[in-house]
Design a protein around this motif. Structure first.
Motif, PDB file in Angstrom:
ATOM      1  N   GLU A  58       0.832  -1.209   0.000  1.00 13.38           N
ATOM      2  CA  GLU A  58       0.000   0.000   0.000  1.00 13.38           C
ATOM      3  C   GLU A  58       0.871   1.266   0.000  1.00 13.38           C
ATOM      4  N   THR A  59       1.916   1.271   0.813  1.00 11.93           N
ATOM      5  CA  THR A  59       2.818   2.425   0.867  1.00 11.93           C
ATOM      6  C   THR A  59       3.563   2.582  -0.452  1.00 11.93           C
ATOM      7  N   ILE A  60       4.065   1.482  -0.987  1.00 13.27           N
ATOM      8  CA  ILE A  60       4.777   1.529  -2.271  1.00 13.27           C
ATOM      9  C   ILE A  60       3.843   2.034  -3.367  1.00 13.27           C
ATOM     10  N   ASP A  61       2.599   1.544  -3.373  1.00 16.44           N
ATOM     11  CA  ASP A  61       1.621   1.984  -4.374  1.00 16.44           C
ATOM     12  C   ASP A  61       1.310   3.474  -4.234  1.00 16.44           C
ATOM     13  N   LYS A  62       1.214   3.948  -2.988  1.00 19.31           N
ATOM     14  CA  LYS A  62       0.921   5.365  -2.745  1.00 19.31           C
ATOM     15  C   LYS A  62       2.046   6.244  -3.302  1.00 19.31           C
ATOM     16  N   ILE A  63       3.273   5.869  -3.032  1.00 18.02           N
ATOM     17  CA  ILE A  63       4.410   6.663  -3.520  1.00 18.02           C
ATOM     18  C   ILE A  63       4.502   6.565  -5.042  1.00 18.02           C
ATOM     19  N   THR A  64       4.233   5.383  -5.576  1.00 22.43           N
ATOM     20  CA  THR A  64       4.228   5.218  -7.037  1.00 22.43           C
ATOM     21  C   THR A  64       3.192   6.153  -7.660  1.00 22.43           C
ATOM     22  N   ARG A  65       2.021   6.232  -7.037  1.00 17.99           N
ATOM     23  CA  ARG A  65       0.974   7.122  -7.545  1.00 17.99           C
ATOM     24  C   ARG A  65       1.439   8.578  -7.484  1.00 17.99           C
ATOM     25  N   TYR A  66       2.055   8.984  -6.374  1.00 18.32           N
ATOM     26  CA  TYR A  66       2.585  10.348  -6.254  1.00 18.32           C
ATOM     27  C   TYR A  66       3.555  10.633  -7.393  1.00 18.32           C
ATOM     28  N   ILE A  67       4.451   9.689  -7.623  1.00 16.60           N
ATOM     29  CA  ILE A  67       5.481   9.900  -8.640  1.00 16.60           C
ATOM     30  C   ILE A  67       4.849  10.105 -10.013  1.00 16.60           C
ATOM     31  N   TYR A  68       3.885   9.255 -10.356  1.00 13.98           N
ATOM     32  CA  TYR A  68       3.311   9.362 -11.697  1.00 13.98           C
ATOM     33  C   TYR A  68       2.264  10.463 -11.828  1.00 13.98           C
ATOM     34  N   GLN A  69       1.583  10.827 -10.741  1.00 12.19           N
ATOM     35  CA  GLN A  69       0.559  11.864 -10.838  1.00 12.19           C
ATOM     36  C   GLN A  69       1.073  13.261 -10.527  1.00 12.19           C
TER      37      GLN A  69
END
Length: 135
Positions: A58-69
């Protein structure tokens, strides 16, 4: 809006919690723009997925989303070979120059010892937090 390059150690520290979690909160609020390159993002993902950090998916996905968005991808126009002791850190300088950033935020002594690169200040996570609290 300020444009910044975040060294991998700052991203990891903010993901792990503690004081630097404020970085993720302010990033989410749009208080600054993170400038990245494909090389920088590759390092983020490689380190985020290291078992020793025990980050949840969940944390990795959240940061991944930040990076791409919420990040701006730039393509370095020049190859910088400046940090002899750790050439892998040159990618952050390349991103900073290509992205015309206001500062580089790092916890890495190879970068911090420079204080600045081509008039771009290199600051600590603590200094960045101080800036965020006043922004």
């Amino acid at each position: 809006m300020k444009r910044v390059v975040l060294d991998t150690n700052i991203v990891i520290s903010s993901a792990l919690g503690g004081a630097l979690v404020l970085v993720l909160e302010k990033w989410d609020e749009g208080k600054f723009t993170v400038i990245v390159t494909t090389d920088v993002v590759s390092e983020y993902f490689e380190v985020l997925n290291r078992p020793k950090f025990r980050l949840t998916q969940e944390t990795i996905d959240k940061i991944t989303r930040y990076i791409y968005q919420f990040s701006e991808f730039v393509v370095p126009e020049e190859q910088i070979r400046f940090i002899e002791n750790d050439p892998k850190d040159d990618k952050f300088l390349e991103a900073a120059i290509a992205g015309k950033v206001d500062f580089i935020v790092s916890g890495d002594n190879h970068l911090l010892v420079l204080k600045e690169f081509r008039s771009i200040p290199i600051i600590t996570g603590r200094e960045f937090l101080d800036w965020l609290k006043n922004a």
